[in-house]
Enzyme design. Structure first.
Site: not given
Length: 258
Positions: A173, A205, A210
């Site tokens: 990410k 954020t 998750c």
């Protein structure tokens, strides 16, 4: 009805962990089941306390669900320590739970640790080889590989290095990398794909990792191909950031119904 399992910690603030995962499963029309690994006293300001559940209790929860429900996908979140990682790997392996998305949650958004340092070895040796997808952020990759990552090129090489640990795919990410766009890298044996979206500048954020991994797991449970699931989940995460309700006084939760 498709069924997904989240194996993760409890976030009393509801923005991350099992609470967020179940909201995301519901959002995508997937029936959610859960196995708790740890309990946190947590809000948008930080983690005040962490209590790990006994590994045998974690195993028993997974076993109970797997023996009764047709599981179409599963994901892991905060696992706490090496003993819990071992228990999760044993249960996932025994019951053939797949596809499996492993989110190697090591540190909370507030900076509080959620995985013992010595547990990283168990994560790499036991759980990564069972994973269809591993979804680390830059900070987690740096901890797992022991080297800094500053550029997309370095991130791409790191994603390939994580592939050598056994997972079928790695989604590195890009939220912690510099740049006006958040670029995620999906590495498979066939190459590397880039997924880009405008960076959303917001304090809300909490639970982004998750939420993204849960969305991917839900879409995989519905039979979507991996690259398609990643693209749709990333678009959903961007919307969830833009429409976040600004709750709490710290890193607020996302809009899980975006």
């Amino acid at each position: 009805m498709r069924v997904a399992l989240t194996i993760a910690g409890s976030d009393s603030g509801g923005g991350a962990g099992v609470q967020a995962d179940l909201k995301v499963f519901f959002r995508f029309g997937v029936y959610g089941t859960s196995a708790l690994t740890l309990v946190t006293a947590q809000n948008t300001l930080g983690v005040q306390r962490v209590h790990l559940l006994p590994p045998e209790v974690v195993y028993a929860q997974i076993e109970s669900v797997a023996q009764d429900f047709p599981l179409h996908a599963a994901k892991t979140g905060a696992l706490g320590d090496g003993a819990i990682v071992e228990a999760v790997a044993d249960a996932v392996g025994r019951y053939g739970i797949a596809p499996l998305v492993v989110d190697p949650v090591m540190v909370a958004k507030s900076g509080d640790p959620l995985l013992a340092k010595e547990a990283a070895a168990a994560l790499k040796e036991r759980l990564f080889p069972l994973a269809d997808l591993v979804t680390p952020n830059r900070l987690e990759v740096e901890a797992l590989l022991g080297r800094p990552i500053r550029t997309l090129e370095e991130a791409e090489e790191a994603a390939k290095a994580l592939l050598e640990l056994g997972p079928k795919a790695v989604l590195l990410k890009g939220g912690h990398l510099e740049g006006e766009k958040a670029v995620d890298l999906l590495a498979t044996r066939g190459g590397v794909l880039r997924f880009s979206a405008p960076r959303v500048h917001t304090r809300n954020t909490h639970g982004t990792g998750c939420t993204l991994s849960a969305a991917i797991a839900a879409l995989l449970a519905k039979g979507r191909p991996l690259a398609e699931a990643v693209a749709e989940a990333k678009a959903y995460l961007t919307r969830a950031l833009k429409t976040a309700p600004s709750l709490g006084h710290g890193h607020g939760p996302l809009d899980h119904w975006a």
